[in-house]
Design an enzyme around this catalytic site. Structure first.
Site, short mmCIF file in Angstrom:
data_model
loop_
_atom_site.label_atom_id
_atom_site.label_comp_id
_atom_site.label_asym_id
_atom_site.label_seq_id
_atom_site.Cartn_x
_atom_site.Cartn_y
_atom_site.Cartn_z
N ASP A 7 -8.15 4.01 0.97
CA ASP A 7 -7.24 4.50 1.97
C ASP A 7 -8.08 4.91 3.21
OD1 ASP A 7 -5.17 5.23 3.38
OD2 ASP A 7 -4.43 6.63 2.07
N ASN A 59 2.04 1.47 4.60
CA ASN A 59 2.28 0.09 5.13
C ASN A 59 2.04 0.29 6.72
OD1 ASN A 59 5.24 -1.92 5.66
ND2 ASN A 59 3.27 -2.57 5.26
N CYS A 78 -1.86 0.91 7.32
CA CYS A 78 -3.19 0.67 7.34
C CYS A 78 -3.73 -0.43 6.65
CB CYS A 78 -4.09 1.80 7.00
SG CYS A 78 -3.92 3.55 7.86
N ARG A 79 -3.65 -0.53 5.42
CA ARG A 79 -4.09 -1.56 4.67
C ARG A 79 -3.32 -2.89 4.54
NH1 ARG A 79 -4.96 2.22 -0.32
NH2 ARG A 79 -3.10 3.16 0.54
N SER A 80 -1.88 -2.49 4.07
CA SER A 80 -1.12 -3.75 3.82
C SER A 80 -1.01 -4.77 4.89
CB SER A 80 0.08 -3.42 2.90
OG SER A 80 0.94 -2.34 3.54
N CYS A 114 1.10 -1.22 -0.07
CA CYS A 114 0.04 -0.07 0.02
C CYS A 114 0.96 1.09 -0.01
CB CYS A 114 -0.99 -0.08 1.16
SG CYS A 114 -0.40 0.02 2.86
#
Ligand code: 4NP
Length: 159
Positions: free
Chosen positions: A128, A17, A19-21, A14
């Site tokens: 995001d 590195n 929140c999402r990934s 993401c």
């Protein structure tokens, strides 16, 4: 060279590195293991602002609520990652485009979007959630869980 008896190496990507990934990493690890697919899973960001930091507390909390631990530290994508991983799954189209720019001509890693495996919106972005509220993190979790499960099922069937 990879051979069939080597674990599949997957990198979730993401922007920050945090929140999402990190969530994608934990879910891919869980779903691949549940499917009986031997794999090593890591995550990275295209940006460097959060390098060395733990995941965002909101991602840690949503993960914890679903029985997952996020204990990695943020790192930035490198050209070496294109050799060290078989598959890089980007969270959104911008991450994918940024990764393509960095990709060496002889890259081993195949680049994909995470939601190519989400039957509810194939190929859509994982939005995001950084600037939103906690609901955004639950929504992202659900997208990532669906995608990771379908990714793992496909790999289970792969020869
Ligand atoms: P991520 O979210 O890419 O899912 O880790 C973000 C985290 C931080 C920032 C942007 C996105 N930021 O601009 O600092």
């Amino acid at each position: 060279m990879t051979s069939p008896d080597q674990p599949l190496r997957v990198l979730a990507l993401c922007l920050g590195n945090i929140c999402r990934s990190p969530l994608a990493e934990a879910l891919l690890r869980r779903e691949l293991e549940a499917a009986g697919v031997r794999a090593t899973v890591d995550s990275a960001g295209t940006g460097d602002w959060h390098v060395g930091r733990p995941a965002d507390p909101r991602s840690i909390e949503v993960a914890r609520a679903h029985g997952l631990n996020l204990n990695g530290r943020a790192r930035q994508l490198t050209t070496q990652d294109f050799e060290d991983f078989d598959v890089i799954v980007a969270m959104d189209a911008q991450n994918l485009s940024d990764a393509r720019q960095l990709s060496p001509a002889d890259a081993r890693a195949q680049l994909h979007l995470m939601r190519e495996w989400d039957l509810q919106a194939p190929g859509a972005d994982v939005p995001d959630p950084y600037y939103g509220g906690p609901d955004g993190f639950e929504t992202v979790y659900a997208m990532l869980e669906r995608s990771a499960r379908a990714f793992a099922a496909e790999r289970k069937q792969a020869p």
